[in-house]
Design an enzyme around this catalytic site. Structure first.
Site, PDB file in Angstrom:
ATOM      1  N   ASP A 154     -54.350  68.297 -75.563  1.00  0.00           N
ATOM      2  CA  ASP A 154     -54.815  67.969 -76.572  1.00  0.00           C
ATOM      3  C   ASP A 154     -56.218  67.485 -76.715  1.00  0.00           C
ATOM      4  OD1 ASP A 154     -55.231  68.248 -79.462  1.00  0.00           O
ATOM      5  OD2 ASP A 154     -54.145  66.486 -79.948  1.00  0.00           O
ATOM      6  N   LEU A 191     -44.670  76.328 -56.798  1.00  0.00           N
ATOM      7  CA  LEU A 191     -44.799  75.789 -58.340  1.00  0.00           C
ATOM      8  C   LEU A 191     -44.432  77.004 -59.329  1.00  0.00           C
ATOM      9  CD1 LEU A 191     -45.845  73.958 -60.289  1.00  0.00           C
ATOM     10  CD2 LEU A 191     -48.038  74.627 -59.536  1.00  0.00           C
ATOM     11  N   HIS A 248     -62.954  73.826 -74.960  1.00  0.00           N
ATOM     12  CA  HIS A 248     -61.851  74.787 -74.303  1.00  0.00           C
ATOM     13  C   HIS A 248     -62.032  75.062 -72.893  1.00  0.00           C
ATOM     14  CE1 HIS A 248     -59.708  74.693 -77.926  1.00  0.00           C
ATOM     15  NE2 HIS A 248     -60.583  75.290 -78.724  1.00  0.00           N
TER      16      HIS A 248
HETATM   17  C1  FPP Z   1     -55.581  71.710 -77.876  1.00  0.00           C
HETATM   18  O1  FPP Z   1     -56.812  70.876 -78.430  1.00  0.00           O
HETATM   19  C2  FPP Z   1     -55.909  72.815 -77.067  1.00  0.00           C
HETATM   20  C3  FPP Z   1     -55.587  74.035 -77.429  1.00  0.00           C
HETATM   21  C4  FPP Z   1     -55.095  74.417 -78.709  1.00  0.00           C
HETATM   22  C5  FPP Z   1     -55.840  75.048 -76.405  1.00  0.00           C
HETATM   23  C6  FPP Z   1     -55.551  74.483 -75.078  1.00  0.00           C
HETATM   24  C7  FPP Z   1     -56.221  75.530 -74.142  1.00  0.00           C
HETATM   25  C8  FPP Z   1     -57.005  75.227 -72.844  1.00  0.00           C
HETATM   26  C9  FPP Z   1     -56.783  73.925 -72.045  1.00  0.00           C
HETATM   27  C10 FPP Z   1     -57.814  76.134 -72.111  1.00  0.00           C
HETATM   28  C11 FPP Z   1     -57.333  77.488 -71.975  1.00  0.00           C
HETATM   29  C12 FPP Z   1     -55.947  77.212 -71.210  1.00  0.00           C
HETATM   30  C13 FPP Z   1     -55.463  78.482 -70.217  1.00  0.00           C
HETATM   31  C14 FPP Z   1     -54.470  78.256 -69.394  1.00  0.00           C
HETATM   32  C15 FPP Z   1     -56.286  79.611 -70.354  1.00  0.00           C
HETATM   33  P1  FPP Z   1     -57.528  71.030 -79.823  1.00  0.00           P
HETATM   34  O2  FPP Z   1     -58.348  72.148 -79.631  1.00  0.00           O
HETATM   35  O3  FPP Z   1     -56.536  71.107 -80.805  1.00  0.00           O
HETATM   36  O4  FPP Z   1     -58.310  69.703 -79.649  1.00  0.00           O
HETATM   37  P2  FPP Z   1     -58.732  68.959 -80.925  1.00  0.00           P
HETATM   38  O5  FPP Z   1     -57.592  67.914 -81.373  1.00  0.00           O
HETATM   39  O6  FPP Z   1     -59.674  68.046 -80.541  1.00  0.00           O
HETATM   40  O7  FPP Z   1     -59.202  69.750 -82.075  1.00  0.00           O
END
Ligand code: FPP
Length: 225
Positions: free
Chosen positions: A12, A123, A29
């Site tokens: 997150d 893994l 991201h």
């Molecule tokens: C949450 O942060 C994160 C996500 C919804 C996406 C996670 C994706 C990645 C780490 C990159 C892509 C991964 C792969 C494996 C292709 P948020 O956007 O909710 O953060 P915020 O709380 O700051 O809004």
């Protein structure tokens, strides 16, 4: 010392990282994906067999279309770039979540990636995509009813996406938020949970190892004393 087989992560804070550094949520991201690569490496170095990453939830469809598109493009490129490397490094990729509703090309690529890496054993990365724990549980119950099987712990677990995978020993949630967000509600029943203040793109191998060391010293009772 506690044995450690499985680490699950709620990654997150990407969006906030993008805004904090005067970029965009999407750049957050992109930076988050770099952390994914670092943590995969650290997982191997620490001889952990399973890493589960929450990449997209059933609730994330509520986000702006442009962000959803960006995330799925990131995933698409990640698969193109990484699958051969995963194979070379004996890494198995498994998707947990409902991928039936994703677009056909991506679905095929995900299936192919699983197929290519299925015999690998160093893994296992479980990538949670369009994942929602409540849906997973309902789906398991429905399958049991349809097959006229008893509702018991073993049978329920056999029909979860995580069948045959040990429950996570550790859950890490970055981003300074303390909630589970419909993630592995069943599987986390006895998991040690670590809430990390750092946003996911700022999280690094050192932070990861610190948590592992803390976990190893924790007394796990599983209801006993
Ligand atoms: C949450 O942060 C994160 C996500 C919804 C996406 C996670 C994706 C990645 C780490 C990159 C892509 C991964 C792969 C494996 C292709 P948020 O956007 O909710 O953060 P915020 O709380 O700051 O809004």
């Amino acid at each position: 010392m506690n044995p450690l087989k499985h680490v699950a992560i709620i990654m997150d804070g990407n969006g906030r990282w993008g805004i904090k550094y005067k970029k965009s949520r999407n750049q957050g991201h992109k930076a988050g994906l770099k952390t994914v690569e670092k943590i995969i490496k650290a997982t191997i170095e620490n001889k952990i067999n399973y890493l589960t990453l929450f990449a997209f939830s059933t609730e994330n469809w509520k986000r702006p279309k442009n962000e959803i598109r960006f995330l799925f493009n990131l995933l698409d490129n990640f698969l193109d770039k990484k699958i051969k490397e995963f194979n070379r490094n004996n890494i198995k990729l498994k998707i947990i979540g409902n991928i039936n509703t994703l677009n056909t090309t991506l679905k095929k690529k995900l299936n192919k990636s699983e197929q290519i890496t299925k015999k690998n054993s160093k893994l296992q990365i479980n990538l949670a995509l369009n994942y929602g724990s409540k849906f997973e549980l309902i789906d398991s119950f429905k399958k049991l009813i349809k097959k006229n099987k008893k509702i018991n712990i073993t049978n329920i677990e056999n029909y979860l996406y995580t069948a045959k995978i040990p429950d996570p020993d550790i859950l890490i949630r970055t981003g300074n938020t303390k909630r589970l967000s419909n993630f592995m509600l069943w599987q986390l029943a006895y998991t040690e949970i670590y809430f990390e203040k750092k946003l996911w793109p700022d999280f690094n191998e050192k932070d990861f190892v610190k948590i592992i060391n803390k976990f190893k010293k924790t007394k796990r009772n599983f209801g006993n004393i």
